[in-house]
Design a protein around this motif. Structure first.
Motif, PDB file in Angstrom:
ATOM      1  N   UNK A 269     -10.205  12.361   3.117  1.00 60.25           N
ATOM      2  CA  UNK A 269     -10.803  13.690   3.086  1.00 60.25           C
ATOM      3  C   UNK A 269      -9.758  14.782   3.284  1.00 60.25           C
ATOM      4  N   UNK A 270      -8.854  14.566   4.204  1.00 65.89           N
ATOM      5  CA  UNK A 270      -7.951  15.636   4.631  1.00 65.89           C
ATOM      6  C   UNK A 270      -6.649  15.703   3.846  1.00 65.89           C
ATOM      7  N   UNK A 271      -6.319  14.646   3.113  1.00 66.71           N
ATOM      8  CA  UNK A 271      -5.052  14.637   2.379  1.00 66.71           C
ATOM      9  C   UNK A 271      -5.284  14.649   0.876  1.00 66.71           C
ATOM     10  N   UNK A 272      -6.329  13.973   0.424  1.00 65.26           N
ATOM     11  CA  UNK A 272      -6.742  14.068  -0.964  1.00 65.26           C
ATOM     12  C   UNK A 272      -6.280  12.943  -1.861  1.00 65.26           C
ATOM     13  N   UNK A 273      -7.069  12.663  -2.905  1.00 66.51           N
ATOM     14  CA  UNK A 273      -6.726  11.629  -3.870  1.00 66.51           C
ATOM     15  C   UNK A 273      -5.352  11.878  -4.504  1.00 66.51           C
ATOM     16  N   UNK A 274      -4.693  10.773  -4.861  1.00 69.00           N
ATOM     17  CA  UNK A 274      -3.368  10.863  -5.456  1.00 69.00           C
ATOM     18  C   UNK A 274      -2.245  10.749  -4.458  1.00 69.00           C
ATOM     19  N   UNK A 275      -2.576  10.818  -3.168  1.00 71.12           N
ATOM     20  CA  UNK A 275      -1.554  10.695  -2.129  1.00 71.12           C
ATOM     21  C   UNK A 275      -1.020   9.261  -2.097  1.00 71.12           C
ATOM     22  N   UNK A 276       0.300   9.150  -1.939  1.00 73.93           N
ATOM     23  CA  UNK A 276       0.967   7.857  -1.822  1.00 73.93           C
ATOM     24  C   UNK A 276       1.929   7.936  -0.644  1.00 73.93           C
ATOM     25  N   UNK A 277       2.046   6.845   0.105  1.00 74.42           N
ATOM     26  CA  UNK A 277       2.968   6.851   1.241  1.00 74.42           C
ATOM     27  C   UNK A 277       3.315   5.444   1.685  1.00 74.42           C
ATOM     28  N   UNK A 278       4.235   5.375   2.624  1.00 72.58           N
ATOM     29  CA  UNK A 278       4.688   4.093   3.154  1.00 72.58           C
ATOM     30  C   UNK A 278       4.605   4.119   4.668  1.00 72.58           C
ATOM     31  N   UNK A 279       4.215   3.010   5.246  1.00 80.39           N
ATOM     32  CA  UNK A 279       4.234   2.802   6.699  1.00 80.39           C
ATOM     33  C   UNK A 279       5.100   1.587   6.973  1.00 80.39           C
ATOM     34  N   UNK A 280       5.980   1.700   7.960  1.00 84.06           N
ATOM     35  CA  UNK A 280       6.828   0.555   8.285  1.00 84.06           C
ATOM     36  C   UNK A 280       7.229   0.605   9.743  1.00 84.06           C
ATOM     37  N   UNK A 281       7.681  -0.545  10.230  1.00 82.02           N
ATOM     38  CA  UNK A 281       8.256  -0.567  11.566  1.00 82.02           C
ATOM     39  C   UNK A 281       9.557  -1.350  11.541  1.00 82.02           C
ATOM     40  N   UNK A 282      10.459  -0.956  12.402  1.00 83.81           N
ATOM     41  CA  UNK A 282      11.777  -1.564  12.478  1.00 83.81           C
ATOM     42  C   UNK A 282      11.889  -2.407  13.741  1.00 83.81           C
ATOM     43  N   UNK A 283      12.847  -3.311  13.764  1.00 87.31           N
ATOM     44  CA  UNK A 283      13.018  -4.179  14.920  1.00 87.31           C
ATOM     45  C   UNK A 283      13.484  -3.401  16.143  1.00 87.31           C
ATOM     46  N   UNK A 284      14.282  -2.374  15.930  1.00 84.63           N
ATOM     47  CA  UNK A 284      14.687  -1.498  17.016  1.00 84.63           C
ATOM     48  C   UNK A 284      13.836  -0.241  17.016  1.00 84.63           C
ATOM     49  N   UNK A 285      13.731   0.434  18.181  1.00 83.25           N
ATOM     50  CA  UNK A 285      12.888   1.638  18.258  1.00 83.25           C
ATOM     51  C   UNK A 285      13.455   2.806  17.471  1.00 83.25           C
TER      52      UNK A 285
END
Length: 290
Positions: A269-285
């Motif tokens: 709702x708040x960002x809208x269709x067509x949005x693309x992104x990545x989520x990741x985590x690393x071994x170190x902070x």
């Protein structure tokens, strides 16, 4: 006493992972033109079609307190401790609802152990914190250890995304009319992130291609500087083709398969269709503990 982990629907954890780790989920919803749409990323085409056709802007609703009470109480009655990891307190009232639900359950079961954790984000940035908690629980961690695992994971994650248009941020009051108009006239494409529990601007570029290039460069730099890659997924909002193209790019530089995960109505709702992104985590902070 073993520990059961619960969360809310804005984590968008794939069903198979939720079920394998026995993660309970309470559902938020969006209301548009009198129709309620549950926050289900696997069944949201009708919502996005209605959103595109409507002059109204949806309102989003946090879970009903009793639903969260029932989730907690059912696990407590079965002899389990409970750790709930929820969408950022600064994004939704869901965290406060969970605290209220915890107190209501503790009135009836004063010896119960219930921990409530602010996941500091949404989507799979929240989801990775939930998974860290559930994995610690599966390894036999107690409630305090499970809650700490969720918190620790939030220090290792990054969420970078770029909206196709600023219209939905403008309509939702997340960006002013003047700022939206100026950005549109200048053809600015912001790269957004989540910092300290709220959506923030990571960078501003002129094209979607440049935005994606910068996201990939940041991803590669973080992996190199922060001890290697722990996990990664790509999100999209109602645009699986664009999401898959970006997932293929991330998979190439990560040298591993990358899950493509839809985003449901509440965040969409708040960002809208067509949005693309990545989520990741690393071994170190990547972040310091607040």
């Amino acid at each position: 006493m073993d520990v059961k982990v619960i969360t809310d629907s804005t984590s968008y954890i794939p069903r198979a992972q939720r079920e394998s780790l026995d993660i309970g989920v309470t559902t938020l919803s969006s209301l548009l033109d009198g129709v309620t749409y549950p926050d289900d990323p696997n069944d949201c085409s009708a919502f996005y079609a209605a959103l595109a056709a409507s002059d109204s802007f949806p309102t989003t609703s946090q879970p009903v307190v009793q639903d969260v009470v029932d989730m907690m109480e059912g696990r407590v009655k079965a002899g389990h401790a409970v750790v709930g990891v929820f969408i950022s307190e600064r994004m939704s009232g869901t965290y406060s609802t969970a605290l209220l639900a915890r107190d209501m359950v503790l009135e009836r079961y004063p010896d119960a152990r219930i921990e409530v954790v602010d996941g500091m984000s949404n989507c799979m940035e929240l989801g990775y914190a939930v998974l860290a908690a559930a994995e610690k629980a599966a390894d036999g961690g107690n409630a305090a250890e499970v809650a700490e695992a969720a918190h620790e994971r939030t220090l290792h994650t990054r969420f970078l995304f770029t909206p196709l248009t600023l219209e939905y941020l403008r309509r939702g009051g997340r960006i002013g009319n003047a700022q939206s108009l100026l950005a549109t006239l200048l053809q600015i494409k912001p790269i957004l992130t989540v910092a300290d529990g709220v959506t923030d601007t990571f960078a501003k570029v002129r094209t979607v291609q440049k935005a994606h290039d910068m996201i990939v460069d940041t991803f590669v730099s973080d992996i190199r500087e922060k001890g290697g890659l722990g996990g990664v997924c790509v999100h999209h909002i109602n645009d699986p083709a664009a999401g898959q193209r970006f997932a293929d790019r991330i998979a190439e530089v990560a040298d591993r398969p990358v899950d493509l995960i839809d985003i449901g109505p509440v965040i969409g709702t708040h960002v809208g269709p067509g949005t693309v992104g990545v989520v990741y985590y690393t071994n170190g902070p990547m972040h310091k503990s607040g």
